[in-house]
Scaffold this motif. Structure first.
Motif, PDB file in Angstrom:
ATOM      1  N   MET A 280     -35.938 -13.731  -3.575  1.00  0.00           N
ATOM      2  CA  MET A 280     -34.649 -14.290  -3.947  1.00  0.00           C
ATOM      3  C   MET A 280     -34.382 -13.991  -5.416  1.00  0.00           C
ATOM      4  O   MET A 280     -35.235 -14.215  -6.263  1.00  0.00           O
ATOM      5  N   SER A 281     -33.193 -13.493  -5.701  1.00  0.00           N
ATOM      6  CA  SER A 281     -32.847 -13.137  -7.082  1.00  0.00           C
ATOM      7  C   SER A 281     -32.632 -14.388  -7.927  1.00  0.00           C
ATOM      8  O   SER A 281     -32.389 -15.482  -7.402  1.00  0.00           O
ATOM      9  N   ASP A 282     -32.699 -14.209  -9.240  1.00  0.00           N
ATOM     10  CA  ASP A 282     -32.444 -15.333 -10.150  1.00  0.00           C
ATOM     11  C   ASP A 282     -31.031 -15.861  -9.950  1.00  0.00           C
ATOM     12  O   ASP A 282     -30.805 -17.075  -9.963  1.00  0.00           O
ATOM     13  N   ALA A 283     -30.063 -14.971  -9.757  1.00  0.00           N
ATOM     14  CA  ALA A 283     -28.672 -15.395  -9.575  1.00  0.00           C
ATOM     15  C   ALA A 283     -28.530 -16.263  -8.325  1.00  0.00           C
ATOM     16  O   ALA A 283     -27.845 -17.284  -8.337  1.00  0.00           O
ATOM     17  N   THR A 284     -29.215 -15.863  -7.273  1.00  0.00           N
ATOM     18  CA  THR A 284     -29.145 -16.631  -6.026  1.00  0.00           C
ATOM     19  C   THR A 284     -29.806 -17.987  -6.195  1.00  0.00           C
ATOM     20  O   THR A 284     -29.290 -19.015  -5.745  1.00  0.00           O
ATOM     21  N   ARG A 285     -30.939 -18.003  -6.876  1.00  0.00           N
ATOM     22  CA  ARG A 285     -31.624 -19.272  -7.149  1.00  0.00           C
ATOM     23  C   ARG A 285     -30.716 -20.180  -7.977  1.00  0.00           C
ATOM     24  O   ARG A 285     -30.589 -21.372  -7.704  1.00  0.00           O
ATOM     25  N   ASP A 286     -30.055 -19.597  -8.982  1.00  0.00           N
ATOM     26  CA  ASP A 286     -29.126 -20.357  -9.827  1.00  0.00           C
ATOM     27  C   ASP A 286     -27.958 -20.907  -8.993  1.00  0.00           C
ATOM     28  O   ASP A 286     -27.512 -22.035  -9.209  1.00  0.00           O
TER      29      ASP A 286
ATOM     30  N   ASP B 295     -22.148 -28.140 -10.091  1.00  0.00           N
ATOM     31  CA  ASP B 295     -21.675 -27.447 -11.299  1.00  0.00           C
ATOM     32  C   ASP B 295     -20.848 -26.228 -10.877  1.00  0.00           C
ATOM     33  O   ASP B 295     -21.383 -25.139 -10.659  1.00  0.00           O
ATOM     34  N   ALA B 296     -19.536 -26.431 -10.770  1.00  0.00           N
ATOM     35  CA  ALA B 296     -18.652 -25.376 -10.279  1.00  0.00           C
ATOM     36  C   ALA B 296     -18.665 -24.142 -11.185  1.00  0.00           C
ATOM     37  O   ALA B 296     -18.607 -23.013 -10.698  1.00  0.00           O
ATOM     38  N   ASP B 297     -18.731 -24.359 -12.488  1.00  0.00           N
ATOM     39  CA  ASP B 297     -18.747 -23.220 -13.412  1.00  0.00           C
ATOM     40  C   ASP B 297     -20.014 -22.390 -13.234  1.00  0.00           C
ATOM     41  O   ASP B 297     -19.971 -21.156 -13.239  1.00  0.00           O
ATOM     42  N   ALA B 298     -21.148 -23.065 -13.043  1.00  0.00           N
ATOM     43  CA  ALA B 298     -22.409 -22.346 -12.836  1.00  0.00           C
ATOM     44  C   ALA B 298     -22.406 -21.641 -11.481  1.00  0.00           C
ATOM     45  O   ALA B 298     -22.979 -20.561 -11.333  1.00  0.00           O
ATOM     46  N   VAL B 299     -21.762 -22.243 -10.478  1.00  0.00           N
ATOM     47  CA  VAL B 299     -21.623 -21.586  -9.171  1.00  0.00           C
ATOM     48  C   VAL B 299     -20.849 -20.288  -9.351  1.00  0.00           C
ATOM     49  O   VAL B 299     -21.262 -19.224  -8.873  1.00  0.00           O
ATOM     50  N   ARG B 300     -19.735 -20.366 -10.050  1.00  0.00           N
ATOM     51  CA  ARG B 300     -18.895 -19.185 -10.289  1.00  0.00           C
ATOM     52  C   ARG B 300     -19.684 -18.117 -11.043  1.00  0.00           C
ATOM     53  O   ARG B 300     -19.634 -16.927 -10.695  1.00  0.00           O
ATOM     54  N   ALA B 301     -20.430 -18.532 -12.068  1.00  0.00           N
ATOM     55  CA  ALA B 301     -21.219 -17.583 -12.872  1.00  0.00           C
ATOM     56  C   ALA B 301     -22.285 -16.906 -12.019  1.00  0.00           C
ATOM     57  O   ALA B 301     -22.505 -15.688 -12.130  1.00  0.00           O
ATOM     58  N   ALA B 302     -22.946 -17.679 -11.161  1.00  0.00           N
ATOM     59  CA  ALA B 302     -23.991 -17.109 -10.303  1.00  0.00           C
ATOM     60  C   ALA B 302     -23.386 -16.102  -9.320  1.00  0.00           C
ATOM     61  O   ALA B 302     -23.958 -15.032  -9.075  1.00  0.00           O
ATOM     62  N   LEU B 303     -22.230 -16.432  -8.772  1.00  0.00           N
ATOM     63  CA  LEU B 303     -21.567 -15.487  -7.863  1.00  0.00           C
ATOM     64  C   LEU B 303     -21.172 -14.218  -8.602  1.00  0.00           C
ATOM     65  O   LEU B 303     -21.354 -13.105  -8.093  1.00  0.00           O
TER      66      LEU B 303
ATOM     67  N   ALA C  41     -27.302 -17.173   1.070  1.00  0.00           N
ATOM     68  CA  ALA C  41     -28.759 -17.358   0.971  1.00  0.00           C
ATOM     69  C   ALA C  41     -29.122 -18.774   1.386  1.00  0.00           C
ATOM     70  O   ALA C  41     -28.310 -19.689   1.291  1.00  0.00           O
ATOM     71  N   ARG C  42     -30.362 -18.929   1.838  1.00  0.00           N
ATOM     72  CA  ARG C  42     -30.825 -20.230   2.339  1.00  0.00           C
ATOM     73  C   ARG C  42     -31.851 -20.842   1.402  1.00  0.00           C
ATOM     74  O   ARG C  42     -32.786 -20.175   0.964  1.00  0.00           O
ATOM     75  N   ALA C  43     -31.667 -22.138   1.136  1.00  0.00           N
ATOM     76  CA  ALA C  43     -32.627 -22.908   0.340  1.00  0.00           C
ATOM     77  C   ALA C  43     -33.515 -23.696   1.288  1.00  0.00           C
ATOM     78  O   ALA C  43     -33.578 -23.409   2.483  1.00  0.00           O
ATOM     79  N   ASP C  44     -34.175 -24.726   0.773  1.00  0.00           N
ATOM     80  CA  ASP C  44     -35.008 -25.590   1.613  1.00  0.00           C
ATOM     81  C   ASP C  44     -34.174 -26.137   2.759  1.00  0.00           C
ATOM     82  O   ASP C  44     -33.014 -26.500   2.580  1.00  0.00           O
ATOM     83  N   GLY C  45     -34.782 -26.203   3.935  1.00  0.00           N
ATOM     84  CA  GLY C  45     -34.069 -26.712   5.090  1.00  0.00           C
ATOM     85  C   GLY C  45     -33.031 -25.750   5.628  1.00  0.00           C
ATOM     86  O   GLY C  45     -32.177 -26.134   6.416  1.00  0.00           O
TER      87      GLY C  45
END
Length: 195
Positions: free
Chosen positions: A1-7, A16-24, A32-36
């Motif tokens: 998993m890339s750092d951007a995807t983890r972020d 954090d909508a701004d961080a979501v936008r930045a990661a995209l 991508a899938r996280a826990d669960g």
């Protein structure tokens, strides 16, 4: 998993909508899938993070993608009364026939919880009020059996009936909704079912 995807996954849960936008923008995998097995959108929805969910949906996140317990953003928002996110999912391709791990549509748990506004949104969207889940219950059965007969549940039952709920569908034991309400002493609900 890339750092951007983890972020992206971290930012979605935190709302954090701004961080979501930045990661995209940095190339994160939106599905991508996280826990669960939660997507970023499911994670945002479970925390009722409206702004983060909006950014994800506008960027094309799948509102029907399910996690490992069969929750999608659409189903979870409907079940929990996260109405802002629910409306976003409905406007962006929510599958009204999609079912949760109990074989129920979003309308069934919304009715069980007495979430009138959510019930009305789902009925207006066209969710089938007569869908029968794995427990052999419709939304009407759940509002009666798992509700408490209070005014909130009377209003939900009224909305379901007005929305086309069939009051003659019996539960798995062959009992009518009217009789389920009568057994519990829910006189106002009985009156609605008899009108």
């Amino acid at each position: 998993m890339s750092d951007a995807t983890r972020d992206l996954l971290t930012a979605a849960s935190a709302g954090d909508a701004d961080a979501v936008r930045a990661a995209l923008d940095a190339g994160a995998d939106i599905e991508a899938r996280a826990d669960g097995a939660m997507t970023a959108l499911v994670a945002a929805t479970k925390e009722n993070r409206v702004d983060a969910a909006r950014v994800l949906i506008e960027a094309g996140a799948d509102v029907n993608a399910k996690d490992d317990i069969q929750d999608s953003a659409y189903l979870y928002a409907g079940a929990r009364g996260h109405d802002e996110i629910l409306r976003l999912t409905l406007d962006n391709g929510a599958d009204l026939t999609s079912t949760n791990r109990f074989g129920g549509t979003a309308l069934i748990p919304a009715s069980e919880r007495g979430l009138l506004a959510t019930v009305e949104i789902l009925l207006e969207a066209g969710v089938d009020p007569n869908h029968v889940n794995n427990l052999h219950w419709t939304a009407l059965h759940e509002a009666i059996v798992l509700g408490d007969g209070s005014d909130a549940y009377v209003d939900v039952v009224r909305a379901l009936i007005d929305g086309g709920a069939d009051t003659t569908i019996r539960d798995g034991d062959g009992v009518l909704p009217r009789d389920l309400a009568a057994e519990r002493g829910y006189d106002a609900i009985v009156a609605l079912l008899e009108r």
